[in-house]
Write a protein that holds these residues in place. Structure first.
Motif, PDB file in Angstrom:
ATOM      1  N   ALA A 189      11.194   3.154  -9.517  1.00 47.00           N
ATOM      2  CA  ALA A 189      10.987   1.970  -8.686  1.00 47.00           C
ATOM      3  C   ALA A 189      10.244   2.322  -7.407  1.00 47.00           C
ATOM      4  O   ALA A 189       9.349   1.591  -6.964  1.00 47.00           O
ATOM      5  N   LYS A 190      10.588   3.461  -6.817  1.00 47.61           N
ATOM      6  CA  LYS A 190       9.914   3.901  -5.592  1.00 47.61           C
ATOM      7  C   LYS A 190       8.422   4.092  -5.835  1.00 47.61           C
ATOM      8  O   LYS A 190       7.595   3.684  -5.014  1.00 47.61           O
ATOM      9  N   SER A 191       8.081   4.732  -6.950  1.00 52.16           N
ATOM     10  CA  SER A 191       6.668   5.008  -7.221  1.00 52.16           C
ATOM     11  C   SER A 191       5.871   3.727  -7.392  1.00 52.16           C
ATOM     12  O   SER A 191       4.701   3.655  -7.008  1.00 52.16           O
ATOM     13  N   LEU A 192       6.479   2.700  -7.967  1.00 52.63           N
ATOM     14  CA  LEU A 192       5.788   1.424  -8.135  1.00 52.63           C
ATOM     15  C   LEU A 192       5.663   0.689  -6.811  1.00 52.63           C
ATOM     16  O   LEU A 192       4.663   0.011  -6.563  1.00 52.63           O
TER      17      LEU A 192
ATOM     18  N   ALA B  20      13.322   2.345   0.946  1.00 59.61           N
ATOM     19  CA  ALA B  20      14.784   2.313   0.939  1.00 59.61           C
ATOM     20  C   ALA B  20      15.246   1.208  -0.010  1.00 59.61           C
ATOM     21  O   ALA B  20      14.618   0.159  -0.114  1.00 59.61           O
ATOM     22  N   GLY B  21      16.344   1.469  -0.693  1.00 57.23           N
ATOM     23  CA  GLY B  21      16.920   0.466  -1.575  1.00 57.23           C
ATOM     24  C   GLY B  21      16.065   0.124  -2.775  1.00 57.23           C
ATOM     25  O   GLY B  21      16.060  -1.024  -3.242  1.00 57.23           O
ATOM     26  N   ALA B  22      15.333   1.099  -3.298  1.00 60.08           N
ATOM     27  CA  ALA B  22      14.431   0.840  -4.424  1.00 60.08           C
ATOM     28  C   ALA B  22      15.211   0.592  -5.720  1.00 60.08           C
ATOM     29  O   ALA B  22      16.113   1.350  -6.071  1.00 60.08           O
ATOM     30  N   LYS B  23      14.847  -0.456  -6.421  1.00 59.44           N
ATOM     31  CA  LYS B  23      15.427  -0.743  -7.726  1.00 59.44           C
ATOM     32  C   LYS B  23      14.482  -1.658  -8.490  1.00 59.44           C
ATOM     33  O   LYS B  23      13.548  -2.233  -7.910  1.00 59.44           O
ATOM     34  N   GLY B  24      14.705  -1.779  -9.781  1.00 56.45           N
ATOM     35  CA  GLY B  24      13.825  -2.635 -10.563  1.00 56.45           C
ATOM     36  C   GLY B  24      14.179  -2.613 -12.036  1.00 56.45           C
ATOM     37  O   GLY B  24      15.136  -1.963 -12.466  1.00 56.45           O
TER      38      GLY B  24
ATOM     39  N   VAL C  30       9.883  -1.236   2.290  1.00 55.36           N
ATOM     40  CA  VAL C  30       8.808  -0.254   2.411  1.00 55.36           C
ATOM     41  C   VAL C  30       8.357  -0.150   3.861  1.00 55.36           C
ATOM     42  O   VAL C  30       8.054  -1.166   4.502  1.00 55.36           O
ATOM     43  N   THR C  31       8.330   1.075   4.390  1.00 51.89           N
ATOM     44  CA  THR C  31       7.855   1.314   5.749  1.00 51.89           C
ATOM     45  C   THR C  31       6.583   2.140   5.681  1.00 51.89           C
ATOM     46  O   THR C  31       6.562   3.235   5.110  1.00 51.89           O
ATOM     47  N   PHE C  32       5.513   1.600   6.270  1.00 49.58           N
ATOM     48  CA  PHE C  32       4.216   2.280   6.222  1.00 49.58           C
ATOM     49  C   PHE C  32       3.483   2.009   7.529  1.00 49.58           C
ATOM     50  O   PHE C  32       3.350   0.854   7.949  1.00 49.58           O
ATOM     51  N   ASN C  33       3.023   3.084   8.189  1.00 49.63           N
ATOM     52  CA  ASN C  33       2.344   2.962   9.488  1.00 49.63           C
ATOM     53  C   ASN C  33       3.186   2.157  10.476  1.00 49.63           C
ATOM     54  O   ASN C  33       2.681   1.249  11.172  1.00 49.63           O
ATOM     55  N   ASP C  34       4.487   2.457  10.502  1.00 47.28           N
ATOM     56  CA  ASP C  34       5.429   1.822  11.424  1.00 47.28           C
ATOM     57  C   ASP C  34       5.627   0.336  11.171  1.00 47.28           C
ATOM     58  O   ASP C  34       6.196  -0.378  12.004  1.00 47.28           O
TER      59      ASP C  34
ATOM     60  N   GLU D  22       7.345  -2.460   8.606  1.00 44.00           N
ATOM     61  CA  GLU D  22       8.395  -2.570   7.599  1.00 44.00           C
ATOM     62  C   GLU D  22       8.213  -3.853   6.802  1.00 44.00           C
ATOM     63  O   GLU D  22       8.016  -4.934   7.373  1.00 44.00           O
ATOM     64  N   MET D  23       8.270  -3.736   5.484  1.00 39.95           N
ATOM     65  CA  MET D  23       8.073  -4.882   4.610  1.00 39.95           C
ATOM     66  C   MET D  23       9.159  -4.923   3.550  1.00 39.95           C
ATOM     67  O   MET D  23       9.489  -3.882   2.963  1.00 39.95           O
ATOM     68  N   ASP D  24       9.691  -6.095   3.312  1.00 40.50           N
ATOM     69  CA  ASP D  24      10.612  -6.287   2.198  1.00 40.50           C
ATOM     70  C   ASP D  24       9.793  -6.678   0.975  1.00 40.50           C
ATOM     71  O   ASP D  24       9.127  -7.724   0.964  1.00 40.50           O
ATOM     72  N   ARG D  25       9.838  -5.828  -0.037  1.00 44.93           N
ATOM     73  CA  ARG D  25       9.072  -6.078  -1.255  1.00 44.93           C
ATOM     74  C   ARG D  25      10.012  -6.504  -2.377  1.00 44.93           C
ATOM     75  O   ARG D  25      11.034  -5.863  -2.628  1.00 44.93           O
ATOM     76  N   ASN D  26       9.672  -7.584  -3.022  1.00 41.84           N
ATOM     77  CA  ASN D  26      10.449  -8.088  -4.152  1.00 41.84           C
ATOM     78  C   ASN D  26       9.470  -8.793  -5.082  1.00 41.84           C
ATOM     79  O   ASN D  26       9.200  -9.983  -4.936  1.00 41.84           O
ATOM     80  N   THR D  27       8.890  -8.034  -5.999  1.00 36.62           N
ATOM     81  CA  THR D  27       7.797  -8.570  -6.813  1.00 36.62           C
ATOM     82  C   THR D  27       8.132  -8.579  -8.301  1.00 36.62           C
ATOM     83  O   THR D  27       8.868  -7.735  -8.799  1.00 36.62           O
ATOM     84  N   THR D  28       7.548  -9.559  -8.967  1.00 43.70           N
ATOM     85  CA  THR D  28       7.622  -9.646 -10.421  1.00 43.70           C
ATOM     86  C   THR D  28       6.205  -9.682 -10.967  1.00 43.70           C
ATOM     87  O   THR D  28       5.420 -10.568 -10.611  1.00 43.70           O
ATOM     88  N   THR D  29       5.856  -8.715 -11.773  1.00 38.58           N
ATOM     89  CA  THR D  29       4.522  -8.633 -12.370  1.00 38.58           C
ATOM     90  C   THR D  29       4.602  -8.954 -13.853  1.00 38.58           C
ATOM     91  O   THR D  29       5.434  -8.390 -14.566  1.00 38.58           O
ATOM     92  N   THR D  30       3.741  -9.845 -14.293  1.00 44.04           N
ATOM     93  CA  THR D  30       3.712 -10.257 -15.700  1.00 44.04           C
ATOM     94  C   THR D  30       2.336  -9.982 -16.284  1.00 44.04           C
ATOM     95  O   THR D  30       1.316 -10.373 -15.705  1.00 44.04           O
TER      96      THR D  30
END
Length: 247
Positions: free
Chosen positions: A165-168, A183-187, A209-213, A215-223
């Motif tokens: 999940a982290k890698s995605l 943090a909190g990666a799952k899928g 996801v924290t990048f360049n200071d 912070e983003m909450d990511r919750n995606t569904t790809t079809t």
């Protein structure tokens, strides 16, 4: 007594069917798709996290076409913060990729593993949505699932490992000092097989996801939906093919 024994055997068979690990079924279905002369696919990503960037809620909706020899052409769309629609065109073959710049010229980019032709490419569909073909995406996802199970014919599902999940969430697991922190990666991942061939993929990833200071909450569904198997006509601009053919 005889009926009881038969019923017991049927029940045991049903239990085995539901609980058996089925990674090989998905791998074989992906190989069957790769062996076809051509096919098309569509890919959409819905972002419930509202984290902004990376395609926003639209997630680079894409359409792709590919030949058996790995020559592929993908068109992805993106709406920027000003509401303007941008179109990205990408051609791939084997480990080579060419993209069309804003000035209209094509240029070869990337390194081995960033392509996506034929059976190559190991990405999960990530950035520039649809830049990987479904066969490569399926193979990549299967490797990131702890176990696949099926509760109905032709449908296979399982949870992603935390590292998977982290890698995605970080678009393939970028490393280095400035790598995104998750943090909190799952899928989870889900596959549909029809007539022995991969027909559809769906995967969900969630985490902070924290990048360049930032912070983003990511919750995606790809079809990803595969279509027109054997009847797709792949047309790649000559300028793109010239770039792919360069040494």
């Amino acid at each position: 007594m005889k009926q009881f024994i038969i019923a017991g055997i049927v029940g045991l068979a049903t239990t085995c069917f539901c609980m058996a690990d089925t990674k090989d079924d998905v791998k074989n279905a992906a190989k069957q798709l790769a062996g076809k002369d051509n096919y098309s696919w569509t890919q959409t990503t819905k972002n419930e996290g509202g984290g902004g960037g990376f395609g926003g809620r639209g997630g680079f909706p894409s359409e792709g076409k590919i030949n058996k020899d790995g020559l592929a052409y993908v068109v992805s769309k993106f709406t920027n913060q000003d509401g303007d629609e941008m179109i990205f065109e990408r051609a791939m073959k084997g480990e080579k990729t060419a993209v069309k710049g804003q000035d209209g010229t094509w240029q070869a980019v990337g390194a081995p593993g960033q392509g996506g032709g034929g059976r190559g490419g190991r990405g999960g569909g990530g950035f520039m949505g649809g830049a990987r073909n479904p066969v490569a995406t399926a193979e990549n996802l299967v490797s990131k699932v702890s176990e696949l199970k099926t509760s109905e014919p032709g449908v296979f599902a399982g949870d992603l490992t935390e590292e998977g999940a982290k890698s995605l969430l970080t678009f393939g697991g970028r490393g280095g000092q400035n790598a995104p922190q998750v943090a909190g990666a799952k899928g989870s991942a889900k596959f549909w097989i029809k007539d022995g061939i991969l027909a559809k993929i769906e995967y969900k990833v969630q985490g902070k996801v924290t990048f360049n200071d930032q912070e983003m909450d990511r919750n995606t569904t790809t079809t990803i939906e595969i279509k027109n198997v054997g009847t797709t006509k792949v047309e790649v601009p000559k300028e793109a093919q010239d770039e792919l053919n360069k040494n």
